[in-house]
Design an enzyme around this catalytic site. Structure first.
Site, PDB file in Angstrom:
ATOM      1  N   HIS A 184      50.465  53.720  54.402  1.00  0.00           N
ATOM      2  CA  HIS A 184      50.182  54.555  53.236  1.00  0.00           C
ATOM      3  C   HIS A 184      49.312  55.762  53.569  1.00  0.00           C
ATOM      4  CE1 HIS A 184      51.079  50.948  50.312  1.00  0.00           C
ATOM      5  NE2 HIS A 184      52.163  51.479  50.841  1.00  0.00           N
ATOM      6  N   CYS A 230      54.120  72.630  53.426  1.00  0.00           N
ATOM      7  CA  CYS A 230      54.359  73.741  54.354  1.00  0.00           C
ATOM      8  C   CYS A 230      53.943  73.382  55.782  1.00  0.00           C
ATOM      9  CB  CYS A 230      53.652  75.013  53.899  1.00  0.00           C
ATOM     10  SG  CYS A 230      51.913  75.079  54.338  1.00  0.00           S
ATOM     11  N   GLN A 269      48.155  48.688  54.669  1.00  0.00           N
ATOM     12  CA  GLN A 269      48.381  49.579  53.522  1.00  0.00           C
ATOM     13  C   GLN A 269      47.117  50.396  53.254  1.00  0.00           C
ATOM     14  OE1 GLN A 269      50.543  47.156  50.200  1.00  0.00           O
ATOM     15  NE2 GLN A 269      49.570  45.693  51.568  1.00  0.00           N
ATOM     16  N   ASN A 270      46.055  50.082  53.996  1.00  0.00           N
ATOM     17  CA  ASN A 270      44.777  50.744  53.734  1.00  0.00           C
ATOM     18  C   ASN A 270      44.732  52.113  54.398  1.00  0.00           C
ATOM     19  OD1 ASN A 270      44.230  48.392  52.449  1.00  0.00           O
ATOM     20  ND2 ASN A 270      42.897  47.559  54.039  1.00  0.00           N
ATOM     21  N   GLY A 312      44.765  39.917  52.109  1.00  0.00           N
ATOM     22  CA  GLY A 312      44.086  40.824  51.176  1.00  0.00           C
ATOM     23  C   GLY A 312      45.003  41.791  50.472  1.00  0.00           C
ATOM     24  N   PRO A 330      41.802  35.158  48.223  1.00  0.00           N
ATOM     25  CA  PRO A 330      41.120  34.210  47.329  1.00  0.00           C
ATOM     26  C   PRO A 330      41.951  33.903  46.086  1.00  0.00           C
ATOM     27  CG  PRO A 330      39.975  36.346  47.365  1.00  0.00           C
ATOM     28  CD  PRO A 330      41.127  36.453  48.323  1.00  0.00           C
ATOM     29  N   ALA A 331      42.940  34.748  45.794  1.00  0.00           N
ATOM     30  CA  ALA A 331      43.733  34.568  44.565  1.00  0.00           C
ATOM     31  C   ALA A 331      45.202  34.353  44.927  1.00  0.00           C
ATOM     32  CB  ALA A 331      43.589  35.814  43.684  1.00  0.00           C
TER      33      ALA A 331
HETATM   34  P1  OAD Z   1      45.435  45.324  45.471  1.00  0.00           P
HETATM   35  O1  OAD Z   1      44.231  45.916  44.828  1.00  0.00           O
HETATM   36  O2  OAD Z   1      46.715  45.327  44.726  1.00  0.00           O
HETATM   37  O3  OAD Z   1      45.171  43.805  45.855  1.00  0.00           O
HETATM   38  C1  OAD Z   1      44.023  43.410  46.542  1.00  0.00           C
HETATM   39  C2  OAD Z   1      44.189  41.939  46.876  1.00  0.00           C
HETATM   40  O4  OAD Z   1      43.095  41.557  47.674  1.00  0.00           O
HETATM   41  C3  OAD Z   1      44.199  40.987  45.663  1.00  0.00           C
HETATM   42  O5  OAD Z   1      45.289  40.090  45.787  1.00  0.00           O
HETATM   43  C4  OAD Z   1      42.858  40.255  45.773  1.00  0.00           C
HETATM   44  O6  OAD Z   1      42.941  38.905  45.298  1.00  0.00           O
HETATM   45  C5  OAD Z   1      42.645  40.290  47.268  1.00  0.00           C
HETATM   46  N1  OAD Z   1      41.241  40.183  47.694  1.00  0.00           N
HETATM   47  C6  OAD Z   1      40.122  40.569  47.037  1.00  0.00           C
HETATM   48  N2  OAD Z   1      39.045  40.344  47.789  1.00  0.00           N
HETATM   49  C7  OAD Z   1      39.475  39.791  48.952  1.00  0.00           C
HETATM   50  C8  OAD Z   1      38.840  39.341  50.150  1.00  0.00           C
HETATM   51  N3  OAD Z   1      37.520  39.412  50.286  1.00  0.00           N
HETATM   52  N4  OAD Z   1      39.621  38.849  51.126  1.00  0.00           N
HETATM   53  C9  OAD Z   1      40.952  38.778  51.010  1.00  0.00           C
HETATM   54  N5  OAD Z   1      41.612  39.186  49.898  1.00  0.00           N
HETATM   55  C10 OAD Z   1      40.888  39.700  48.896  1.00  0.00           C
HETATM   56  O7  OAD Z   1      45.568  46.039  46.903  1.00  0.00           O
HETATM   57  P2  OAD Z   1      46.858  46.204  47.802  1.00  0.00           P
HETATM   58  O8  OAD Z   1      47.682  44.971  47.801  1.00  0.00           O
HETATM   59  O9  OAD Z   1      46.381  46.746  49.101  1.00  0.00           O
HETATM   60  O10 OAD Z   1      49.149  52.034  47.434  1.00  0.00           O
HETATM   61  O11 OAD Z   1      47.631  47.337  47.058  1.00  0.00           O
HETATM   62  C11 OAD Z   1      48.804  47.805  47.612  1.00  0.00           C
HETATM   63  C12 OAD Z   1      48.934  49.263  47.372  1.00  0.00           C
HETATM   64  O12 OAD Z   1      48.863  49.547  45.986  1.00  0.00           O
HETATM   65  C13 OAD Z   1      47.834  50.129  47.948  1.00  0.00           C
HETATM   66  O13 OAD Z   1      48.018  50.458  49.307  1.00  0.00           O
HETATM   67  C14 OAD Z   1      47.918  51.346  47.121  1.00  0.00           C
HETATM   68  C15 OAD Z   1      47.940  50.642  45.811  1.00  0.00           C
HETATM   69  O14 OAD Z   1      48.195  51.343  44.747  1.00  0.00           O
HETATM   70  C16 OAD Z   1      49.312  53.302  47.146  1.00  0.00           C
HETATM   71  O15 OAD Z   1      48.404  54.002  46.723  1.00  0.00           O
HETATM   72  C17 OAD Z   1      50.695  53.774  47.432  1.00  0.00           C
END
Ligand code: OAD
Length: 244
Positions: free
Chosen positions: A120, A132, A102-103, A187, A214-215
């Site tokens: 994404h 366009c 998703q990154n 993550g 971690p969560a």
């Molecule tokens: P989030 O910001 O929603 O979630 C990040 C996750 O990473 C959380 O569950 C944290 O606990 C976890 N986390 C933090 N540090 C970590 C580490 N060192 N190792 C492993 N996990 C860790 O991010 P996404 O789930 O990617 O979409 O969000 C999904 C989508 O929502 C994104 O692609 C973006 C966003 O809005 C759009 O913009 C369409």
């Protein structure tokens, strides 16, 4: 982090096909803030979810452009971390390995992963907001710059809330989830659909689902294994254990 369970290592050693979904958490150890972390500094007044929408761009294009410009500069200065590197190595140990992210930061590619399925979009590209089809570079002073072909604003080539995902990438991700033996969710808060559906599809198809975070997330209770911890620690440990 606890040791990697032996049962999981046995499953992975027997697996032919592995699929992985990553989210912003895997890049947090590279210094790229996640979406649901509170924002800091200049952006503390906003939530990322408020800025990553077509409505926000229509209402205040300069604000949204500048937020992405800031994220782009963070990403440009960031380096892939041991979590990204471990996934790039893992790919070589399975007959089939699909990496879905998703990154939008290219850190998987910069760590050596190939054929990354980007659900994404990618922050390093821009596109015409009117669709366009013109592709332009960043050499413009305006924020946001106008499309040279039709004059509409240019915007980052990322998927915003409420927008469709690129159909080829989504189809490839669904196929990967449905046919894999093991599926990793790494993550990601597992809150944003359709990406959050992928581990559930894998479970329904009989795969072992492993969460690395971690969560706790809404997926945790359903995952076959939860490896609680930072991806940059857990994934290299998993790779070492697999190869031991
Ligand atoms: P989030 O910001 O929603 O979630 C990040 C996750 O990473 C959380 O569950 C944290 O606990 C976890 N986390 C933090 N540090 C970590 C580490 N060192 N190792 C492993 N996990 C860790 O991010 P996404 O789930 O990617 O979409 O969000 C999904 C989508 O929502 C994104 O692609 C973006 C966003 O809005 C759009 O913009 C369409």
């Amino acid at each position: 982090m606890r040791d990697i369970p032996i049962e999981l290592l046995d499953i992975l050693r027997a697996a032919q096909s592995v699929a992985v979904l990553t989210g912003a958490g895997i890049s947090s150890e590279s210094g790229v803030p996640t979406f649901r972390d509170a924002q800091t500094g200049l952006w503390a007044r906003y939530s990322a979810e408020e800025l990553a929408t077509p409505e926000a761009f229509a209402q205040n294009p300069e604000l949204v452009w500048n937020w992405y410009a800031w994220r782009r500069s963070l990403v440009a200065g960031a380096q892939p971390n041991p979590g990204h590197a471990a996934l790039a190595s893992m790919a070589t140990h399975f007959a089939r390995f699909d990496l879905v992210t998703q990154n939008v930061d290219s850190l998987h590619q910069r760590a050596g992963s190939r054929d990354v399925i980007e659900l994404h979009g990618n922050i390093s590209r821009i596109k015409c907001s009117r669709g366009c089809g013109a592709v332009t570079d960043f050499a413009a002073d305006e924020t946001p710059p106008p499309c040279r072909q039709c004059g509409a604003y240019l915007r980052p080539d990322v998927v915003w809330f409420g927008e469709m995902l690129p159909s080829q990438a989504l189809a490839a991700a669904i196929q990967a989830a449905r046919q894999c033996d093991a599926f990793f969710s790494i993550g990601t808060s597992a809150l944003v659909y359709p990406a959050a559906e992928l581990p559930l599809m894998a479970l329904d198809a009989g795969a072992t689902v492993i969460e690395v975070n971690p969560a706790a997330t809404p997926l945790s209770a359903r995952a076959s294994f939860v490896l609680q911890g930072a991806a940059g620690i857990v994934l290299p440990a998993l790779l070492d254990a697999l190869l031991a």
